[in-house]
Write a protein that holds these residues in place. Structure first.
Motif, PDB file in Angstrom:
ATOM      1  N   GLN A  54     -10.354  -0.970   7.941  1.00 56.90           N
ATOM      2  CA  GLN A  54      -9.670   0.057   7.157  1.00 56.90           C
ATOM      3  C   GLN A  54     -10.414   0.211   5.833  1.00 56.90           C
ATOM      4  N   LYS A  59      -6.630   2.973   2.118  1.00 60.76           N
ATOM      5  CA  LYS A  59      -5.484   2.145   1.740  1.00 60.76           C
ATOM      6  C   LYS A  59      -5.075   2.405   0.293  1.00 60.76           C
ATOM      7  N   SER A 241      -0.771   4.409   6.749  1.00 56.49           N
ATOM      8  CA  SER A 241      -1.953   3.710   6.259  1.00 56.49           C
ATOM      9  C   SER A 241      -1.600   2.326   5.717  1.00 56.49           C
ATOM     10  N   GLY A 245      -2.639  -1.360   7.193  1.00 56.71           N
ATOM     11  CA  GLY A 245      -3.190  -2.437   6.372  1.00 56.71           C
ATOM     12  C   GLY A 245      -2.486  -3.755   6.618  1.00 56.71           C
TER      13      GLY A 245
END
Length: 352
Positions: A54, A59, A241, A245
């Motif tokens: 990611q 993030k 998102s 994470g």
């Protein structure tokens, strides 16, 4: 970059699917907990082929979007309202931290875990901050990570679920009460300033990518600058998102490493949640805050999760974010240093 692109996109596809299923099931924080749950399961089942990544800009950008959204709920009255609560709120926070330390000490007496590790595993602070602080007192940082993960999962799943079933969900969100006017594209440029604040304070402020934009947007809102609202799709993407994470950070193997001890930290987290709800009830009696707002303000969960829950049930997200921010600052800036000073004065039982 082309070889890495599928490793970025695929976890978001899994996360979106998981979030949508949670949404259809009317589960709390569906677009965060759904992606997190499905990715934890996927990576545990297919760990040999799960090389997901990611990018930090996705993030951090998602935290900025949520921080801006939370900031839009602030008014001048919010700061006037929060002021009288700060001292009693900090006293309550100290009591919850004291309870956490006691829980950690009790566990260290019952099982073969050293006191330093057990205490830092029990404190309801940020996972990263508690792990970093534990290293300074030679605690077992890997166990602190595992037990803090258990605490995080317990709080993130149980608190929103409990609160949503205790209170009727609101048909409106207080973050979007104001009527959206036709604003020019230029008005969105203020949000670049908010994002820049999050980036600029990253080395000085805990959770800066949420708190920096939140404070900047709140200030702009209070001084009378008209700001546009984000479309719901932006909010959903930001939550997905963040869930991705979490899902990439945690695996079942991490939890298995803690073995039977994970159950003890689950129990202490439950005690902490019940205590925080009890303090929230007393807090609502002593102040003019409604019960839901008081409970979410004192809940030992993350700022993002608690404010999103507040928005969904019609509690005051501005009050919740203000008090959770104060709690976060206090725990991260004061507690690690105080604990390091205190426990370095005493001998510690080692972990075999």
């Amino acid at each position: 970059m082309s070889t890495k692109l599928p490793n970025v996109i695929f976890p978001y596809l899994i996360g979106t699917f998981g979030g949508f299923l949670f949404y259809l099931s009317h589960l709390p924080l569906a677009w965060i907990l759904g992606p997190m749950t499905f990715l934890i399961i996927w990576r545990s089942l297919f760990k040999k082929i799960s090389t997901f990544i990611q990018p930090s800009f996705l993030k951090n950008g998602s935290f900025i979007i949520l921080g801006i959204s939370f900031g839009l709920s602030f008014t001048k009255e919010t700061f006037v309202l929060v002021g009288p609560y700060v001292i009693p709120f900090l006293l309550t926070t100290v009591l919850l931290i004291f309870l956490s330390v006691c829980n950690g000490l009790i566990i260290s007496k019952l099982v073969n875990i050293d006191r330093n590790t057990s205490i830092f595993a029990s404190i309801p602070g940020g996972l990263t901050e508690m792990v970093a602080a534990s290293e300074a007192v030679h605690a077992n940082s890997s166990l602190v990570t595992i037990f803090q993960t258990v605490r995080l999962l317990t709080v993130v799943f149980l608190v929103p679920f409990t609160i949503l079933h205790m209170f009727e969900p609101s048909f409106y969100s207080q973050t979007t009460l104001s009527v959206q006017k036709d604003l020019s594209l230029f008005s969105y440029s203020w949000y670049f300033l908010a994002g820049l604040a999050g980036w600029g304070f990253r080395k000085f402020l805990p959770a800066s990518y949420v708190i920096g934009p939140l404070l900047t947007t709140a200030l702009l809102n209070i001084i009378g600058i008209e700001l546009p609202l984000f479309h719901d799709l932006f909010m959903i993407f930001a939550q997905i998102s963040i869930g991705v994470g979490f899902g990439l950070m945690i695996t079942f193997n991490d939890l298995k490493k803690g073995g039977k001890y994970c159950g003890l930290y689950f129990i202490t987290t439950m005690i902490l949640i019940v205590a925080s709800f009890g303090f929230g009830y007393v807090f609502s009696l002593l102040t003019d805050l409604n019960l839901a707002t008081a409970m979410l303000s004192l809940a030992p969960g993350g700022l993002v999760e608690m404010v999103l829950t507040a928005s969904s049930i019609g509690a005051d997200p501005a009050i919740v974010s203000s008090l959770q921010f104060i709690r976060l600052l206090f725990i991260i800036s004061v507690v690690p240093s105080l604990l390091k000073y205190s426990i370095n004065k005493l001998p510690s039982k080692s972990l075999n």
